[in-house]
Design a protein around this motif. Structure first.
Motif, mmCIF file in Angstrom:
data_model
loop_
_atom_site.group_PDB
_atom_site.id
_atom_site.type_symbol
_atom_site.label_atom_id
_atom_site.label_comp_id
_atom_site.label_asym_id
_atom_site.label_seq_id
_atom_site.Cartn_x
_atom_site.Cartn_y
_atom_site.Cartn_z
ATOM 1 N N VAL A 207 16.589 73.371 31.338
ATOM 2 C CA VAL A 207 18.036 73.222 31.435
ATOM 3 C C VAL A 207 18.473 72.115 30.492
ATOM 4 C CG1 VAL A 207 17.962 71.514 33.314
ATOM 5 C CG2 VAL A 207 19.976 72.965 33.049
ATOM 6 N N SER A 209 22.323 70.151 29.562
ATOM 7 C CA SER A 209 23.762 70.073 29.740
ATOM 8 C C SER A 209 24.212 68.645 29.504
ATOM 9 C CB SER A 209 24.163 70.532 31.145
ATOM 10 O OG SER A 209 25.565 70.591 31.263
ATOM 11 N N SER A 230 16.451 81.504 41.353
ATOM 12 C CA SER A 230 17.850 81.834 41.103
ATOM 13 C C SER A 230 18.265 83.004 41.983
ATOM 14 C CB SER A 230 18.071 82.178 39.626
ATOM 15 O OG SER A 230 17.306 83.315 39.268
ATOM 16 N N ASN A 274 25.102 74.141 25.661
ATOM 17 C CA ASN A 274 24.889 74.244 27.102
ATOM 18 C C ASN A 274 23.843 75.325 27.359
ATOM 19 O OD1 ASN A 274 25.908 73.549 29.917
ATOM 20 N ND2 ASN A 274 26.143 75.767 29.887
ATOM 21 N N THR A 276 21.546 77.153 30.234
ATOM 22 C CA THR A 276 21.261 77.381 31.653
ATOM 23 C C THR A 276 19.857 77.916 31.878
ATOM 24 O OG1 THR A 276 22.146 79.627 31.552
ATOM 25 C CG2 THR A 276 23.690 77.863 32.098
ATOM 26 N N PRO A 285 22.123 84.706 37.752
ATOM 27 C CA PRO A 285 22.338 83.477 36.985
ATOM 28 C C PRO A 285 22.563 82.224 37.820
ATOM 29 C CG PRO A 285 24.387 84.692 37.094
ATOM 30 C CD PRO A 285 23.376 85.485 37.888
ATOM 31 N N HIS A 286 22.696 82.368 39.137
ATOM 32 C CA HIS A 286 23.086 81.228 39.969
ATOM 33 C C HIS A 286 21.844 80.439 40.396
ATOM 34 C CE1 HIS A 286 27.133 82.908 40.275
ATOM 35 N NE2 HIS A 286 26.555 84.073 40.492
ATOM 36 N N HIS A 314 21.774 71.559 36.601
ATOM 37 C CA HIS A 314 21.858 73.013 36.722
ATOM 38 C C HIS A 314 23.253 73.453 37.166
ATOM 39 C CE1 HIS A 314 17.761 74.613 36.060
ATOM 40 N NE2 HIS A 314 17.377 73.395 36.384
ATOM 41 N N ALA A 317 25.553 72.947 34.105
ATOM 42 C CA ALA A 317 25.353 73.968 33.081
ATOM 43 C C ALA A 317 26.008 75.286 33.478
ATOM 44 C CB ALA A 317 23.854 74.167 32.834
ATOM 45 N N LEU A 318 25.911 75.656 34.763
ATOM 46 C CA LEU A 318 26.554 76.885 35.223
ATOM 47 C C LEU A 318 28.072 76.759 35.160
ATOM 48 C CD1 LEU A 318 26.271 79.692 36.495
ATOM 49 C CD2 LEU A 318 26.258 78.584 38.738
ATOM 50 N N SER A 321 29.206 77.110 31.548
ATOM 51 C CA SER A 321 29.092 78.486 31.044
ATOM 52 C C SER A 321 30.163 79.400 31.646
ATOM 53 C CB SER A 321 27.701 79.035 31.353
ATOM 54 O OG SER A 321 27.485 79.122 32.752
ATOM 55 N N THR A 336 23.589 73.642 44.774
ATOM 56 C CA THR A 336 22.186 73.838 44.427
ATOM 57 C C THR A 336 21.325 73.062 45.421
ATOM 58 O OG1 THR A 336 22.293 71.982 42.874
ATOM 59 C CG2 THR A 336 22.558 74.190 41.956
#
Length: 413
Positions: A207, A209, A230, A274, A276, A285-286, A314, A317-318, A321, A336
């Motif tokens: 990761v 970010s 994820s 960035n 992920t 993607p989560h 994390h 970064a999400l 995005s 998270t």
């Protein structure tokens, strides 16, 4: 300490070096004509052979990397004159958890969130405790790996010299136990299809970010975690709207006169991108749960700081995005989780990203829940004898129930 004759003896070698530094001079010999030959027409010839001249040497292959000049930092395509503050997996914060709370603008709580506590013991696996105890023995005793181990030290008997030993490296013990526990959690997929369809595992997940801290301090968080689980659906927020609104009155810790970025490395080579870890359009993607192994001897506070920083990275970064880098207010929180272990003790972190406004410490804060020092078993090292005499006692079944609660969080059971 008694001063003996040997200790009082002068070191002539050291004295010679000091004299040579002050008076040592190498003079090239020069040809001088003797006085009785000065008035005679006699040609003086230097008997010393002249030094041969050679053409400059070059490697047989012009682009041989072994003979290439050392590249400069300025020649790197990602070089920037303005540095960023870098946080990676090896960054050890001076104030640990307190410093990480300032850098991430976070309010802490020291227990698991309510929605996670409700899941403790909600599901179980047949022969669960027996299997986990076998996993513990497999990681610590039954593994046939034999490598030279670091020299042991016991602070209670500092003068005792331990013998050199071979055995299972500490990092392998943690990795083996973590893999077995995750495989046991995955066995629930046959009973609950949502766990099988809605989860994906990635080893060594990367990761990267960045964000601006207090306006003029860019901070870059990058690195790998051992395992990342994820999900195809985001985790539900851990804190309610009332908890988020009450975080406005919370005051962050203070480190004045020390800056909270004091332990972060100055990095001139960086990319303003960035990452992920997933390609655009990936079905899961989560970020759900991070699994970190701690092979160092840091304090609990410093390990909490690392877990908090990577949960934050994390989630950040999400958020970048999905909503872009210029967004300050999130439409909905991003949650998270993190599980950290040193092979025997487990630490749990639940993080909720509420805001991307890091210009000051005022306003809505992010939220984090810590649950520390959960000993799955007691590993009693021998005081003076070999490691083969290590004892494993006091297995606690409640620790895996918490691991399982974090694993099934967000799934339809």
């Amino acid at each position: 300490m008694r001063v003996t004759v040997s200790l009082q003896k002068e070191s002539y070698r050291w004295i010679f070096k000091q004299i040579w530094l002050r008076k040592g001079v190498i003079r090239e010999p020069q040809l001088q004509m003797p006085r009785f030959l000065a008035n005679k027409d006699i040609e003086i010839v230097d008997p010393r052979p002249s030094r041969p001249t050679y053409p400059p040497w070059g490697p047989p292959v012009k682009d041989d990397p072994r003979f290439m000049p050392t590249p400069r930092l300025e020649d790197h395509p990602d070089y920037h004159e303005d540095y960023v503050y870098e946080f990676n997996t090896k960054t050890r914060l001076l104030e640990g958890e307190k410093q990480a709370l300032i850098l991430t603008k976070t309010q802490p709580f020291y227990e698991l969130p309510d929605n996670v506590q409700k899941l403790i013991g909600a599901v179980d696996i047949p022969d669960q405790d027996e299997l986990i105890q076998r996993y513990i023995m497999q990681a610590n005793v039954w593994d046939p790996t034999k490598k030279k181990l670091p020299k042991r030290f016991n602070a209670q008997i500092p003068g005792w010299k331990f013998k050199a030993e071979t055995g299972i490296p500490r990092r392998r013990i943690m990795s083996t136990l973590t893999q077995n526990l995750l495989r046991l959690c995955q066995s629930l997929g046959g009973r609950y299809p949502d766990l099988l369809q809605g989860r994906r595992f990635a080893p060594e997940a990367y990761v990267s970010s960045s964000y601006s801290f207090h306006g003029n301090n860019p901070i870059l968080i990058q690195g790998e975690v051992e395992y990342l689980m994820s999900s195809n659906q985001p985790l539900a927020p851990f804190g309610s709207e009332d908890v988020i609104d009450s975080s406005v009155t919370h005051s962050l810790p203070d480190m004045f006169p020390v800056a909270p970025t004091i332990d972060l490395k100055h990095q001139h080579i960086w990319r303003d991108t960035n990452i992920t870890g997933w390609r655009e359009g990936f079905s899961h993607p989560h970020p759900h749960t991070l699994y970190l192994t701690c092979s160092d001897f840091w304090s609990v506070s410093q390990r909490n700081a690392r877990g908090l920083a990577f949960c934050f990275a994390h989630a950040l970064a999400l958020a970048h995005s999905k909503y872009g880098n210029d967004t300050k207010t999130l439409p909905e929180p991003i949650s998270t989780q993190c599980v950290m272990t040193d092979g025997a003790t487990f630490h749990f972190v639940c993080f909720q990203l509420n805001t991307l406004n890091f210009d000051s410490g005022d306003g809505v804060k992010n939220l984090v829940w810590f649950d520390n020092n959960n000993e799955m078993y007691n590993k009693i090292l021998p005081k003076r004898t070999m490691l083969r005499n290590t004892k494993y006692e006091d297995y606690d079944p409640e620790v895996f129930k918490k691991i399982l609660a974090l694993y099934v969080n967000g799934a339809r059971l």
